[in-house]
Write a protein that holds these residues in place. Structure first.
Motif, PDB file in Angstrom:
ATOM      1  N   SER A  25       0.846  -1.190   0.000  1.00  0.00           N
ATOM      2  CA  SER A  25       0.000   0.000   0.000  1.00  0.00           C
ATOM      3  C   SER A  25       0.882   1.240   0.000  1.00  0.00           C
ATOM      4  O   SER A  25       2.066   1.186   0.320  1.00  0.00           O
ATOM      5  CB  SER A  25      -0.912   0.010   1.231  1.00  0.00           C
ATOM      6  OG  SER A  25      -0.148   0.259   2.396  1.00  0.00           O
ATOM      7  N   LEU A  26       0.296   2.355  -0.352  1.00  0.00           N
ATOM      8  CA  LEU A  26       1.050   3.610  -0.329  1.00  0.00           C
ATOM      9  C   LEU A  26       1.507   3.946   1.085  1.00  0.00           C
ATOM     10  O   LEU A  26       2.584   4.512   1.274  1.00  0.00           O
ATOM     11  CB  LEU A  26       0.213   4.745  -0.909  1.00  0.00           C
ATOM     12  CG  LEU A  26      -0.082   4.633  -2.409  1.00  0.00           C
ATOM     13  CD1 LEU A  26      -0.880   5.827  -2.882  1.00  0.00           C
ATOM     14  CD2 LEU A  26       1.192   4.481  -3.218  1.00  0.00           C
ATOM     15  N   LEU A  42       0.599  11.378   1.009  1.00  0.00           N
ATOM     16  CA  LEU A  42       0.059  10.205   0.327  1.00  0.00           C
ATOM     17  C   LEU A  42      -0.500  10.572  -1.045  1.00  0.00           C
ATOM     18  O   LEU A  42      -0.400   9.791  -1.984  1.00  0.00           O
ATOM     19  CB  LEU A  42      -1.007   9.520   1.184  1.00  0.00           C
ATOM     20  CG  LEU A  42      -0.462   8.773   2.401  1.00  0.00           C
ATOM     21  CD1 LEU A  42      -1.605   8.179   3.226  1.00  0.00           C
ATOM     22  CD2 LEU A  42       0.517   7.693   1.999  1.00  0.00           C
ATOM     23  N   GLU A  43      -1.057  11.782  -1.161  1.00  0.00           N
ATOM     24  CA  GLU A  43      -1.597  12.227  -2.447  1.00  0.00           C
ATOM     25  C   GLU A  43      -0.482  12.387  -3.477  1.00  0.00           C
ATOM     26  O   GLU A  43      -0.616  11.971  -4.631  1.00  0.00           O
ATOM     27  CB  GLU A  43      -2.367  13.544  -2.286  1.00  0.00           C
ATOM     28  CG  GLU A  43      -3.620  13.453  -1.445  1.00  0.00           C
ATOM     29  CD  GLU A  43      -3.338  13.455   0.072  1.00  0.00           C
ATOM     30  OE1 GLU A  43      -2.257  13.941   0.506  1.00  0.00           O
ATOM     31  OE2 GLU A  43      -4.189  12.943   0.814  1.00  0.00           O
ATOM     32  N   GLU A  46       0.764   8.917  -4.449  1.00  0.00           N
ATOM     33  CA  GLU A  46      -0.153   8.243  -5.377  1.00  0.00           C
ATOM     34  C   GLU A  46      -0.045   8.850  -6.771  1.00  0.00           C
ATOM     35  O   GLU A  46      -0.072   8.129  -7.768  1.00  0.00           O
ATOM     36  CB  GLU A  46      -1.594   8.315  -4.886  1.00  0.00           C
ATOM     37  CG  GLU A  46      -2.547   7.535  -5.784  1.00  0.00           C
ATOM     38  CD  GLU A  46      -3.939   7.369  -5.203  1.00  0.00           C
ATOM     39  OE1 GLU A  46      -4.724   6.631  -5.822  1.00  0.00           O
ATOM     40  OE2 GLU A  46      -4.234   7.966  -4.161  1.00  0.00           O
ATOM     41  N   LYS A  51      -1.107   4.728  -8.693  1.00  0.00           N
ATOM     42  CA  LYS A  51      -2.115   3.800  -8.164  1.00  0.00           C
ATOM     43  C   LYS A  51      -2.024   3.746  -6.653  1.00  0.00           C
ATOM     44  O   LYS A  51      -1.102   4.306  -6.070  1.00  0.00           O
ATOM     45  CB  LYS A  51      -1.984   2.423  -8.793  1.00  0.00           C
ATOM     46  CG  LYS A  51      -0.612   1.857  -8.749  1.00  0.00           C
ATOM     47  CD  LYS A  51      -0.346   0.592  -9.582  1.00  0.00           C
ATOM     48  CE  LYS A  51      -1.546  -0.128 -10.006  1.00  0.00           C
ATOM     49  NZ  LYS A  51      -1.336  -1.362 -10.684  1.00  0.00           N
ATOM     50  N   SER A  52      -2.962   3.060  -6.031  1.00  0.00           N
ATOM     51  CA  SER A  52      -3.025   3.052  -4.569  1.00  0.00           C
ATOM     52  C   SER A  52      -2.238   1.915  -3.923  1.00  0.00           C
ATOM     53  O   SER A  52      -2.061   1.905  -2.705  1.00  0.00           O
ATOM     54  CB  SER A  52      -4.480   2.984  -4.110  1.00  0.00           C
ATOM     55  OG  SER A  52      -5.078   1.796  -4.578  1.00  0.00           O
ATOM     56  N   SER A  53      -1.770   0.952  -4.705  1.00  0.00           N
ATOM     57  CA  SER A  53      -0.943  -0.129  -4.164  1.00  0.00           C
ATOM     58  C   SER A  53      -0.110  -0.727  -5.299  1.00  0.00           C
ATOM     59  O   SER A  53      -0.426  -0.557  -6.472  1.00  0.00           O
ATOM     60  CB  SER A  53      -1.807  -1.203  -3.503  1.00  0.00           C
ATOM     61  OG  SER A  53      -2.672  -1.782  -4.447  1.00  0.00           O
TER      62      SER A  53
END
Length: 151
Positions: A25-26, A42-43, A46, A51-53
């Motif tokens: 995950s991020l 986190l933004e 991403e 992607k988120s992971s």
């Protein structure tokens, strides 16, 4: 980041994948980046990753892309990059003496889950390869050279 072989990157991935779902995950990736002194929201992460992971292959590609960005040996570092490298150096320089010893490198690798009994030779070897003045430790310039120019 220092280019590591696939074996070590796979171990990093496994250690970061706390829930064992085969995806990083991020949040898990960001944890590692923060430990080496690189801070992203986190933004932003991403946006950079797309992607988120990440699965293992995507993680390896991500690491490869970071390595390729630093591949130009004639690159002149900007102030931000120099500060990021200084932060990463300080993560390894546990006693704050301005040098990274084999013991300090081992300690940080242990905290990242990358240390085993056979790695002792790896720490000594990594330091030996980039220790241009042969004093047995890495100063900041040697560390920077290792991080930016390792093959």
């Amino acid at each position: 980041m220092c280019p590591l072989n696939t074996k070590y990157l796979h171990r990093i991935f496994q250690n970061l994948d706390k829930n064992g779902d085969g995806l990083l995950s991020l949040e898990e990736l960001n944890w590692l980046l923060e430990r080496i002194g690189i801070n992203f929201s986190l933004e932003d992460l991403e946006s950079s990753v797309g992607k988120s992971s990440l699965n293992l292959d995507e993680f390896l590609s991500f690491c490869d892309s970071i390595t390729k960005q630093n591949d130009d040996k004639n690159e002149i570092l900007g102030e931000k990059e120099e500060q990021d490298l200084a932060k990463a150096f300080n993560v390894f320089d546990l006693n704050g003496d301005g040098f990274i010893s084999c013991e300090e490198l081992q300690s940080v690798l242990s905290r990242l889950g990358l240390w085993d009994e056979t790695s002792g030779k790896d720490c000594s070897y990594m330091i030996h390869v980039y220790d241009t003045n042969f004093d047995g430790v890495l100063d900041f310039q040697e560390f920077k050279n290792m991080m930016l120019h390792a093959n």
